[in-house]
Design an enzyme around this catalytic site. Structure first.
Site, mmCIF file in Angstrom:
data_model
loop_
_atom_site.group_PDB
_atom_site.id
_atom_site.type_symbol
_atom_site.label_atom_id
_atom_site.label_comp_id
_atom_site.label_asym_id
_atom_site.label_seq_id
_atom_site.Cartn_x
_atom_site.Cartn_y
_atom_site.Cartn_z
ATOM 1 N N ASP A 38 -20.847 23.718 -10.074
ATOM 2 C CA ASP A 38 -21.266 22.328 -9.993
ATOM 3 C C ASP A 38 -20.947 21.673 -8.628
ATOM 4 O O ASP A 38 -21.551 20.385 -8.322
ATOM 5 C CB ASP A 38 -20.486 21.755 -11.008
ATOM 6 N N ASP B 222 -15.673 15.393 -9.137
ATOM 7 C CA ASP B 222 -17.178 14.798 -9.655
ATOM 8 C C ASP B 222 -17.374 13.504 -9.273
ATOM 9 O O ASP B 222 -18.063 12.859 -9.418
ATOM 10 C CB ASP B 222 -17.247 14.800 -11.164
#
Length: 400
Positions: free
Chosen positions: A181, A116
């Protein structure tokens, strides 16, 4: 003569209608900018008075603001919200705050233990580079892309999302889990390639997008949340979920990540396969029988107790922002009108909090992870981020 007068009357009526429509649109944008400024002012005042650099993510069950460390996957969204507030207003008072909260994340550029970093550095430093043209942010973006590149598994052709031996993930038996994601983090790679001239970043992003397109999607163009690979051979070991209702269900925010991700990939590559894939994902979302009339989805399209399931404003905001961009590539479609409808829903009292409430976040009614019992029907900083981004994209489209 009568025909001419009739035509003039019709033209005048149309012009008045068009003008009124534009005024309503401007009012919506300006009203939501004013609301965002009010909420972000309250939020930043609390932080500044604390004497610390705090990073708000959501609220707890008692309504208290929950702050997060810099290695939390959501740490880039709040600085991004301040950058977007600066861009929406042009008010110079937001610039030093945006820089302060962004530069608190400096060490994240070396983070290698999860994927991330793309969200974290992209929403903060990359926005600072784009909006304020701060030269030193360039090197941070490139270094962060180098860190993300260490998670690329050549045998599988993908960027590994989570470490399989860390935390709750260690209980799942995964070898190389990739979540949908991760498509969002490819923007960092594409930008780093442009900034550095190093095509390695670009090639990694394209490989990941291609493999994901093959393995993450079902025949109806919905996507799985998690696909686990053999990192050496690329063989698919399993297709599962972590945050959705079930392995074969369609987790709402996952569909939004996919739509946004492939639209963004088309921006950088102009590969029509990505554009066509984004449109297929759109078709799945907006033909789904469980999509509510206001277009703010339940947290999973297959959740068992619809319509008595929590909505996810974060999925709606991300979808709207993606659709504004998609509309620029396929202007003959009604993508902008659909995005507008989502934004009007989110900007209504049903989802937009009153000033001074909701922990000073903009939107209510988002969902983090119901299977983990986390962040259910609460505000989330990334819901606000994509809502603000949607406002920027809507305003820019309508200026044209």
């Amino acid at each position: 003569m009568r025909n001419i007068l009739c035509l003039l009357s019709l033209s005048l009526f149309a012009a008045i209608g068009c003008s009124s429509s534009k005024e309503r649109q401007v009012d919506f944008i300006e009203d939501n900018i004013a609301n965002a400024v009010a909420q972000e002012t309250l939020q930043t005042d609390i932080i500044e008075k604390s004497g610390k650099i705090l990073n708000p993510r959501t609220i707890d069950e008692n309504g208290n603001i929950k702050y997060i460390p810099i290695d939390d996957w959501c740490s880039g969204f709040f600085p991004g919200n301040i950058w977007y507030t600066y861009k929406l207003t042009g008010d110079a008072k937001w610039l030093p705050l945006a820089r302060k909260y962004t530069e608190a994340l400096d060490s994240v550029k070396y983070l290698k233990w999860h994927h991330d970093v793309g969200f974290m550095i992209g929403c903060s430093y990359l926005n600072g580079l784009r909006i304020a043209n701060i030269p030193e942010y360039r090197d941070v973006v490139i270094e962060a892309a180098r860190s993300l590149s260490t998670r690329f598994r050549l045998g599988a052709g993908v960027i590994q999302s989570w470490d399989a031996d860390r935390g709750w993930q260690s209980q799942r038996g995964w070898a190389c889990p990739v979540i949908i994601d991760n498509m969002m983090n490819l923007e960092l790679m594409f930008e780093a390639s442009l900034l550095s001239g190093d095509s390695t970043f670009y090639n990694i992003a394209v490989s990941h997008a291609d493999v994901t397109m093959v393995n993450h999607f079902r025949e109806d163009n919905s996507c799985y949340h998690v696909v686990d690979y053999d990192p050496e051979t690329g063989a698919v070991r399993s297709k599962q979920t972590a945050q959705g209702y079930a392995d074969e269900s369609s987790w709402a925010r996952g569909q939004a990540w996919a739509l946004y991700g492939y639209t963004m990939c088309y921006r950088y590559t102009k590969d029509k396969r990505y554009l066509e894939h984004a449109q297929k994902i759109y078709d799945f979302i907006f033909s789904n029988k469980n999509l509510p009339e206001d277009l703010v989805p339940y947290w999973d399209y297959d959740a068992p107790n619809i319509p008595n399931e929590p909505r996810d404003a974060s999925a709606a905001a991300c979808t709207a922002s993606a659709l504004y961009e998609l509309s620029t590539y396929v202007p003959e479609k009604n993508y902008k009108e659909v995005a507008d409808k989502i934004m009007y829903s989110l900007g209504s009292p049903a989802y937009r909090a009153e000033v001074g409430t909701n922990g000073n976040f903009i939107l209510m009614h988002s969902v983090g992870s119901i299977p983990h019992g986390n962040e259910i029907d609460v505000p989330l900083n990334y819901a606000d981020y994509y809502f603000l981004e949607g406002l920027i994209r809507k305003r820019e489209l309508e200026k044209k």
